[in-house]
Design an enzyme around this catalytic site. Structure first.
Site, PDB file in Angstrom:
ATOM      1  N   GLU A 257     -21.289 -38.059 -17.699  1.00  0.00           N
ATOM      2  CA  GLU A 257     -20.269 -39.013 -18.207  1.00  0.00           C
ATOM      3  C   GLU A 257     -20.475 -40.478 -17.938  1.00  0.00           C
ATOM      4  O   GLU A 257     -20.482 -41.306 -18.664  1.00  0.00           O
ATOM      5  CB  GLU A 257     -18.979 -38.298 -18.260  1.00  0.00           C
ATOM      6  CG  GLU A 257     -17.896 -39.245 -19.028  1.00  0.00           C
ATOM      7  CD  GLU A 257     -16.502 -38.941 -18.540  1.00  0.00           C
ATOM      8  OE1 GLU A 257     -16.482 -38.143 -17.232  1.00  0.00           O
ATOM      9  OE2 GLU A 257     -15.594 -39.247 -18.989  1.00  0.00           O
ATOM     10  N   HIS A 258     -20.374 -40.579 -16.447  1.00  0.00           N
ATOM     11  CA  HIS A 258     -20.350 -41.979 -15.778  1.00  0.00           C
ATOM     12  C   HIS A 258     -21.433 -42.075 -15.102  1.00  0.00           C
ATOM     13  O   HIS A 258     -21.764 -41.108 -14.350  1.00  0.00           O
ATOM     14  CB  HIS A 258     -19.180 -42.324 -14.952  1.00  0.00           C
ATOM     15  CG  HIS A 258     -17.828 -42.238 -15.746  1.00  0.00           C
ATOM     16  ND1 HIS A 258     -17.091 -41.102 -15.525  1.00  0.00           N
ATOM     17  CD2 HIS A 258     -17.247 -42.991 -16.456  1.00  0.00           C
ATOM     18  CE1 HIS A 258     -15.863 -41.309 -16.442  1.00  0.00           C
ATOM     19  NE2 HIS A 258     -16.087 -42.462 -16.859  1.00  0.00           N
TER      20      HIS A 258
ATOM     21  N   GLN B  30     -13.511 -40.209  -9.281  1.00  0.00           N
ATOM     22  CA  GLN B  30     -13.797 -39.259 -10.154  1.00  0.00           C
ATOM     23  C   GLN B  30     -12.941 -37.774  -9.669  1.00  0.00           C
ATOM     24  O   GLN B  30     -12.010 -37.368 -10.421  1.00  0.00           O
ATOM     25  CB  GLN B  30     -15.300 -38.884 -10.695  1.00  0.00           C
ATOM     26  CG  GLN B  30     -15.625 -40.079 -11.373  1.00  0.00           C
ATOM     27  CD  GLN B  30     -14.954 -40.263 -12.499  1.00  0.00           C
ATOM     28  OE1 GLN B  30     -14.531 -39.613 -13.456  1.00  0.00           O
ATOM     29  NE2 GLN B  30     -14.719 -41.776 -12.507  1.00  0.00           N
TER      30      GLN B  30
ATOM     31  N   ASP C 278     -12.946 -48.138 -15.992  1.00  0.00           N
ATOM     32  CA  ASP C 278     -11.610 -47.212 -16.683  1.00  0.00           C
ATOM     33  C   ASP C 278     -10.567 -48.196 -16.961  1.00  0.00           C
ATOM     34  O   ASP C 278      -9.826 -47.776 -17.834  1.00  0.00           O
ATOM     35  CB  ASP C 278     -11.056 -46.277 -15.329  1.00  0.00           C
ATOM     36  CG  ASP C 278     -11.847 -45.196 -15.074  1.00  0.00           C
ATOM     37  OD1 ASP C 278     -12.553 -44.751 -15.913  1.00  0.00           O
ATOM     38  OD2 ASP C 278     -11.902 -44.711 -14.218  1.00  0.00           O
TER      39      ASP C 278
ATOM     40  N   HIS D   6     -28.618 -31.205 -63.630  1.00  0.00           N
ATOM     41  CA  HIS D   6     -29.090 -32.504 -62.534  1.00  0.00           C
ATOM     42  C   HIS D   6     -30.037 -33.154 -63.351  1.00  0.00           C
ATOM     43  O   HIS D   6     -29.919 -34.462 -63.483  1.00  0.00           O
ATOM     44  CB  HIS D   6     -29.495 -31.912 -61.373  1.00  0.00           C
ATOM     45  CG  HIS D   6     -28.463 -31.569 -60.461  1.00  0.00           C
ATOM     46  ND1 HIS D   6     -27.559 -30.621 -60.465  1.00  0.00           N
ATOM     47  CD2 HIS D   6     -28.238 -32.108 -59.079  1.00  0.00           C
ATOM     48  CE1 HIS D   6     -26.850 -30.494 -59.398  1.00  0.00           C
ATOM     49  NE2 HIS D   6     -27.348 -31.546 -58.502  1.00  0.00           N
TER      50      HIS D   6
ATOM     51  N   HIS E 192      -9.147 -37.293 -10.092  1.00  0.00           N
ATOM     52  CA  HIS E 192      -8.625 -36.709 -11.245  1.00  0.00           C
ATOM     53  C   HIS E 192      -8.083 -35.686 -11.547  1.00  0.00           C
ATOM     54  O   HIS E 192      -7.167 -35.278 -12.142  1.00  0.00           O
ATOM     55  CB  HIS E 192      -9.698 -37.341 -12.509  1.00  0.00           C
ATOM     56  CG  HIS E 192      -9.840 -38.610 -13.023  1.00  0.00           C
ATOM     57  ND1 HIS E 192      -8.604 -39.292 -13.471  1.00  0.00           N
ATOM     58  CD2 HIS E 192     -10.682 -39.575 -12.872  1.00  0.00           C
ATOM     59  CE1 HIS E 192      -8.972 -40.495 -13.994  1.00  0.00           C
ATOM     60  NE2 HIS E 192     -10.009 -40.811 -13.613  1.00  0.00           N
TER      61      HIS E 192
END
Lengths: 433, 433
Positions: free
Chosen positions: B327-328, B259, B361, B420, B262
């Protein structure tokens, strides 16, 4: 009078495009004001909320009065008639039954390579529900937002509703009780959205905020999006009725007016295969507009945004419908199912002449929070999925890693992400060595 | 070095909160620039797109060169090695198999009152996929966005990818081909997002735009939201590994670095029940950071945002995990399923030591587009549902209207929406003679 169009007119395409493009929303730019309010509530918490409530809702209250006590709610609920209570309970029960069927299931399987894969759904832990005060304070909206949240399993559901000058709507309290709302706060506006998103001394923060509101509320929801989840930002309501000549013109007129009476910016459209029927509906609307309580609102909407479109056949109607992507679609034709199958974009479809759209607003079961402004092309009405999120699951056996790991190494290398590749390589080395 | 924390430290709560609150994103305010670009593309179409492409991507092209021809794509694809082609095909096949299982089903039933209710799912007609150029041009992202769109049944899938100085990534073209992308345009930035949303002479507008991008792309997506649908705005990537002492420290170090490599803003966290193992992982990271190609990026991320947290037991780990909502999430423990059951908020879970996050991934099957920045509390990774929308269906029989119509009349009256109520009343009058 509304516009009359026919697909046989030479200028049809131009006029139809104008109907589609009609700018109905006057969204005042309140972003700077809202940004200031949010910053204030983040910085000063309850104190800011109380000051803003005094200013906008003309109510001097203390922090310990922000939340309504059970006794206060009970006192309001006692004012609701039995007839209204039963109607709310029937509605809640039907909405609950429909949304329970929407609950998705968890899955887990092992594929031929030995990889175990799947997903599971879990509810959002805490949700906030915005309910407008005053004229647009609809108990039905409380049900449509709160019931799906509770069906999804949301543990803590906090409702905010402004009570300008201290006036509480007993039916809103009854709807909250029937739907299982856990906490009720008498605040509104951007300050209420900020309090739900960031929390204050008396209001714990939530993870997701849903519910309709004015321009300030909409701007606040856009601003807090990311910090919390939000539902769609709804625009003015719309209806498209597709009808053949074999209908009661007054029924269709009332269906069109039941959107128009919501808002001067609402849009009511009729597509018909029978020009004479179209005229009959226009005449019936004129008669109804003489007596309707909300005739000024409905009349303005019908005059400015209404249209009656004559088409050659129902295939043409279906094609025009997909360009409109209406929020509400009524199919008052002999075979509504067959016509429905030809249509791709619509928020909710009401099949046949015994299904006025108003049934869907209250007691049908499906949600009445629906995509407006042509967004049915890419989005859906509110559902239990809005209160759930999905976690994907993956487990490799050593054999699975041996089978598919090398492809991951190749792709990691091609993307110049060396550590990605090495995390696989290191494991494969152990396996193969 | 990353931070070392232990839940037994007196100042743990304070330091853990700081880790959670770390401001990792520097989002430059490009909104004014982006707003100008969008207005320009809306006003001048292709001409604006070509001028902006010349300016930002240093490419002088004509309108008829905006779209890549099949021959051009073929020529790029010919440069891809067989090994890479096979890896992409394996990945696409596995992603397709996983996402096919996500397809929801249509439902229709008649309830005891005689109301026929249900819903149906239809695909978005046209979707646009943004693919970044340059360093962050990942063929795996093309697969992760395009395959679900095609599984959902999107008819027209248009991809935009900038090619600064004319440089095309052959693997991105191969991924587009393998995934079934229908149109490829060599443009990027806010101008490409505007072109997809509003259309130009050469690019027909789409209904939904997905895919990652820089600050300009993110701002443009936010701005066109409403006109079209968008996916989430992703922040920097994150991983949380929960590991007991019975793991290979180097494997875990590589998972954390995959990670960190990145982005300098990425965050890699380790929670362990074994302080000595935590130190061993830190040491292993130090060794790996001596040689990793992207050691500067990974090192900065690890130094600024990395943390190793020692906990008393796995229950404590699960509770901290839910506050992180990663996230992961990798669960490298003896019984990962049992630990997984204790966790509510995570985008994707990787179970056991044979499942490095990098598998997810590329080739695992689940989507790698996942909620960042704690938004797993309320949102999910990309799925086929992002390319579908649901239309609700309702059909009342006369008996159903007789049964539930009166409740709708009551609620309409209580909400002061007369038309209505009358739309129901008029029909009930006919029914009741």
């Amino acid at each position: 009078m509304p516009q009359f169009l026919s697909t046989t007119d030479a200028d049809f395409e131009q006029r139809f495009s104008a109907v589609l493009a009609a700018k109905r929303e006057d969204s005042p730019d309140v972003d700077d004001v809202v940004s200031g309010i949010i910053a204030d509530v983040r910085a000063r918490g309850d104190v800011a909320v109380l000051e803003l409530t005094a200013k906008f809702d003309r109510m001097q209250i203390d922090a310990d009065q922000i939340r309504l006590s059970d006794a206060e709610i009970d006192a309001e609920i006692a004012k609701v008639s039995d007839e209204e209570q039963h109607a709310l309970e029937l509605a809640a029960e039907r909405i609950r039954a429909y949304h329970t069927r929407q609950m998705p299931s968890d899955e887990m399987w092992t594929d031929p390579d030995g990889a175990t894969l799947g997903w599971r759904w879990t509810p959002v832990s805490a949700a906030g529900l915005y309910v407008p005060g005053g004229l647009a304070s609809y108990p039905s909206s409380v049900l449509m937002n709160a019931v799906p949240a509770k069906v999804a399993g949301v543990e803590r559901l906090a409702m905010v509703v402004p009570t300008p000058d201290g006036i509480i709507n007993p039916l809103v309290m009854m709807a909250a009780r029937v739907a299982g709302v856990d906490e009720v706060y008498r605040i509104g506006g951007a300050q209420a959205v900020a309090a739900l998103a960031y929390g204050t001394e008396t209001i714990a923060p939530v993870d997701k905020i849903t519910g309709p509101g004015n321009a300030f509320v909409a701007a606040a929801k856009r601003r807090v999006f990311g910090k919390v989840g939000i539902d769609m930002i709804a625009g003015p309501s719309e209806i498209l009725v597709i009808a053949d000549g074999d209908n009661d013109a007054d029924w269709i007129a009332l269906d069109l007016m039941s959107q128009a009476e919501h808002d001067e910016s609402a849009q009511s459209l009729l597509i018909t295969t029978d020009a004479a029927f179209g005229q009959a509906v226009a005449d019936a609307v004129t008669v109804r507009l003489e007596t309707l309580e909300r005739r000024e609102i409905a009349g303005a909407s019908w005059r400015d945004f209404g249209a009656i479109i004559t088409v050659r056949d129902l295939d043409e109607a279906a094609r025009l419908c997909d360009r409109i992507a209406p929020e509400h679609l009524e199919l008052c034709v002999a075979d509504p199912e067959a016509l429905s199958d030809k249509i791709t974009h619509a928020g909710a479809i009401f099949l046949g002449q015994w299904t006025p759209e108003a049934i869907g607003d209250y007691v049908g079961g499906p949600n009445h929070v629906l995509p407006t402004a042509r967004s049915a092309r890419f989005s859906s009405g509110l559902s239990v999925l809005d209160f759930l999120k999905r976690t994907t699951l993956a487990k490799m056996s050593p054999e699975a890693l041996r089978a598919i790991g090398p492809a991951a190494e190749v792709l990691a290398t091609s993307e110049s992400l060396e550590a990605h590749g090495l995390s696989v390589t290191a494991r494969l080395r152990k396996l193969n060595g």
